[in-house]
Design a protein around this motif. Sequence first.
Motif, PDB file in Angstrom:
ATOM      1  N   ARG A  38      28.710  45.726  37.651  1.00 34.64           N
ATOM      2  CA  ARG A  38      28.836  45.188  38.976  1.00 34.64           C
ATOM      3  C   ARG A  38      29.275  45.839  40.082  1.00 34.64           C
ATOM      4  NH1 ARG A  38      32.967  40.114  38.005  1.00 34.64           N
ATOM      5  NH2 ARG A  38      33.057  39.661  40.106  1.00 34.64           N
ATOM      6  N   VAL A  39      28.888  45.511  41.214  1.00 35.36           N
ATOM      7  CA  VAL A  39      29.612  46.376  42.359  1.00 35.36           C
ATOM      8  C   VAL A  39      30.226  45.194  43.422  1.00 35.36           C
ATOM      9  CG1 VAL A  39      29.035  47.760  44.521  1.00 35.36           C
ATOM     10  CG2 VAL A  39      27.919  48.216  42.564  1.00 35.36           C
ATOM     11  N   VAL A  40      31.209  45.064  43.563  1.00 38.10           N
ATOM     12  CA  VAL A  40      32.109  44.454  44.586  1.00 38.10           C
ATOM     13  C   VAL A  40      32.294  45.020  45.912  1.00 38.10           C
ATOM     14  CG1 VAL A  40      33.988  42.670  44.541  1.00 38.10           C
ATOM     15  CG2 VAL A  40      33.111  43.451  42.293  1.00 38.10           C
ATOM     16  N   ILE A  41      31.669  44.492  46.946  1.00 39.01           N
ATOM     17  CA  ILE A  41      31.985  44.981  48.294  1.00 39.01           C
ATOM     18  C   ILE A  41      33.150  44.294  48.750  1.00 39.01           C
ATOM     19  CG2 ILE A  41      30.881  45.496  50.660  1.00 39.01           C
ATOM     20  CD1 ILE A  41      29.433  46.916  48.307  1.00 39.01           C
ATOM     21  N   ASN A  42      34.092  45.027  49.371  1.00 35.05           N
ATOM     22  CA  ASN A  42      35.348  44.665  50.157  1.00 35.05           C
ATOM     23  C   ASN A  42      36.029  43.548  49.099  1.00 35.05           C
ATOM     24  OD1 ASN A  42      34.960  46.105  52.346  1.00 35.05           O
ATOM     25  ND2 ASN A  42      33.872  44.639  53.426  1.00 35.05           N
ATOM     26  N   PRO A  43      36.550  43.957  47.909  1.00 29.73           N
ATOM     27  CA  PRO A  43      36.828  42.982  47.023  1.00 29.73           C
ATOM     28  C   PRO A  43      38.084  42.345  47.256  1.00 29.73           C
ATOM     29  CG  PRO A  43      37.326  45.345  46.273  1.00 29.73           C
ATOM     30  CD  PRO A  43      36.472  45.191  47.252  1.00 29.73           C
ATOM     31  N   GLY A  44      38.362  41.113  47.358  1.00 28.65           N
ATOM     32  CA  GLY A  44      39.407  40.204  47.388  1.00 28.65           C
ATOM     33  C   GLY A  44      40.417  40.362  46.405  1.00 28.65           C
ATOM     34  N   PRO A  45      41.559  39.720  46.575  1.00 25.02           N
ATOM     35  CA  PRO A  45      42.653  40.238  45.689  1.00 25.02           C
ATOM     36  C   PRO A  45      42.275  39.357  44.446  1.00 25.02           C
ATOM     37  CG  PRO A  45      43.418  38.806  47.309  1.00 25.02           C
ATOM     38  CD  PRO A  45      42.114  39.038  47.814  1.00 25.02           C
ATOM     39  N   GLY A  46      42.793  39.742  43.298  1.00 22.12           N
ATOM     40  CA  GLY A  46      42.562  38.968  41.949  1.00 22.12           C
ATOM     41  C   GLY A  46      42.142  40.012  40.756  1.00 22.12           C
ATOM     42  N   CYS A  47      41.908  39.314  39.724  1.00 22.18           N
ATOM     43  CA  CYS A  47      41.490  39.795  38.465  1.00 22.18           C
ATOM     44  C   CYS A  47      40.050  39.836  38.435  1.00 22.18           C
ATOM     45  CB  CYS A  47      41.966  39.437  37.469  1.00 22.18           C
ATOM     46  SG  CYS A  47      41.977  40.054  35.722  1.00 22.18           S
ATOM     47  N   TYR A  48      39.297  40.819  38.159  1.00 20.60           N
ATOM     48  CA  TYR A  48      37.760  40.871  37.773  1.00 20.60           C
ATOM     49  C   TYR A  48      37.583  41.112  36.306  1.00 20.60           C
ATOM     50  CZ  TYR A  48      37.296  40.751  42.780  1.00 20.60           C
ATOM     51  OH  TYR A  48      37.351  40.601  44.321  1.00 20.60           O
ATOM     52  N   SER A  49      37.173  40.073  35.474  1.00 24.11           N
ATOM     53  CA  SER A  49      37.133  40.228  34.240  1.00 24.11           C
ATOM     54  C   SER A  49      35.714  40.112  33.667  1.00 24.11           C
ATOM     55  CB  SER A  49      37.661  39.082  33.456  1.00 24.11           C
ATOM     56  OG  SER A  49      39.315  39.150  33.537  1.00 24.11           O
ATOM     57  N   SER A  50      35.568  40.577  32.538  1.00 22.65           N
ATOM     58  CA  SER A  50      34.126  40.436  31.772  1.00 22.65           C
ATOM     59  C   SER A  50      34.117  40.421  30.271  1.00 22.65           C
ATOM     60  CB  SER A  50      33.498  41.862  31.976  1.00 22.65           C
ATOM     61  OG  SER A  50      32.170  41.994  31.467  1.00 22.65           O
ATOM     62  N   VAL A  51      33.430  39.550  29.765  1.00 22.68           N
ATOM     63  CA  VAL A  51      33.079  39.354  28.218  1.00 22.68           C
ATOM     64  C   VAL A  51      32.699  40.706  27.653  1.00 22.68           C
ATOM     65  CG1 VAL A  51      31.983  38.350  26.617  1.00 22.68           C
ATOM     66  CG2 VAL A  51      32.663  37.246  28.549  1.00 22.68           C
ATOM     67  N   THR A  52      31.921  41.582  28.309  1.00 21.43           N
ATOM     68  CA  THR A  52      31.326  42.742  27.982  1.00 21.43           C
ATOM     69  C   THR A  52      32.426  43.787  28.345  1.00 21.43           C
ATOM     70  OG1 THR A  52      29.028  41.985  27.547  1.00 21.43           O
ATOM     71  CG2 THR A  52      29.293  44.319  27.615  1.00 21.43           C
ATOM     72  N   PRO A  53      32.762  44.592  27.770  1.00 19.47           N
ATOM     73  CA  PRO A  53      33.666  45.886  28.430  1.00 19.47           C
ATOM     74  C   PRO A  53      33.089  46.544  29.375  1.00 19.47           C
ATOM     75  CG  PRO A  53      33.848  45.941  26.136  1.00 19.47           C
ATOM     76  CD  PRO A  53      32.791  44.857  26.384  1.00 19.47           C
ATOM     77  N   TYR A  54      33.550  47.156  30.617  1.00 21.81           N
ATOM     78  CA  TYR A  54      33.392  48.109  31.350  1.00 21.81           C
ATOM     79  C   TYR A  54      33.412  49.235  30.708  1.00 21.81           C
ATOM     80  CZ  TYR A  54      34.247  44.239  34.716  1.00 21.81           C
ATOM     81  OH  TYR A  54      33.930  42.923  35.337  1.00 21.81           O
ATOM     82  N   SER A  55      32.529  50.269  31.050  1.00 27.64           N
ATOM     83  CA  SER A  55      32.661  51.723  30.385  1.00 27.64           C
ATOM     84  C   SER A  55      33.416  52.504  31.606  1.00 27.64           C
ATOM     85  CB  SER A  55      31.245  52.374  30.048  1.00 27.64           C
ATOM     86  OG  SER A  55      30.523  52.243  31.180  1.00 27.64           O
ATOM     87  N   GLY A  56      33.576  52.091  32.870  1.00 28.33           N
ATOM     88  CA  GLY A  56      34.113  52.972  33.875  1.00 28.33           C
ATOM     89  C   GLY A  56      34.362  52.202  34.856  1.00 28.33           C
ATOM     90  N   VAL A  57      35.296  52.698  35.955  1.00 32.35           N
ATOM     91  CA  VAL A  57      35.714  52.159  37.029  1.00 32.35           C
ATOM     92  C   VAL A  57      35.633  52.982  38.177  1.00 32.35           C
ATOM     93  CG1 VAL A  57      37.555  50.985  38.362  1.00 32.35           C
ATOM     94  CG2 VAL A  57      37.044  50.293  36.004  1.00 32.35           C
ATOM     95  N   THR A  58      34.792  52.880  39.191  1.00 33.88           N
ATOM     96  CA  THR A  58      34.829  54.059  40.385  1.00 33.88           C
ATOM     97  C   THR A  58      35.410  53.020  41.608  1.00 33.88           C
ATOM     98  OG1 THR A  58      32.793  54.884  39.659  1.00 33.88           O
ATOM     99  CG2 THR A  58      33.318  55.151  42.064  1.00 33.88           C
ATOM    100  N   ASN A  59      36.561  53.380  42.054  1.00 38.92           N
ATOM    101  CA  ASN A  59      37.216  52.857  43.003  1.00 38.92           C
ATOM    102  C   ASN A  59      37.094  53.398  44.354  1.00 38.92           C
ATOM    103  OD1 ASN A  59      38.947  51.501  44.714  1.00 38.92           O
ATOM    104  ND2 ASN A  59      40.990  52.257  43.848  1.00 38.92           N
TER     105      ASN A  59
END
Length: 97
Positions: A38-59
Amino acid sequence: MIRKLSAAVLLTAGALAVAAAPATAATGRLVLQGETGRVVINPGPGCYSSVTPYSGVTNDTDTAVTAYSGSGCTGLSLVVQPGRSTTGVFRSVRVPS
């Protein structure tokens, strides 16, 4: 006297309105790669979880985020600085407030 009082009241009300306005925790986009990426535009504060693991994070935001091995922002963690990417197995990412 009344003009000065009115001006003071308006300035105070304006300052309170600005202070009460919701703030975005990060400006930019947070890319959570994986099968259910998923792509989150202007992410608000908090925890972004997924049942299926993420393979990478681009900040691509202006704020450091923290990637976690467990869901609910628990487990081993890795800070991803603004403009950086990382790969691994992550189940959640926290954007600070």
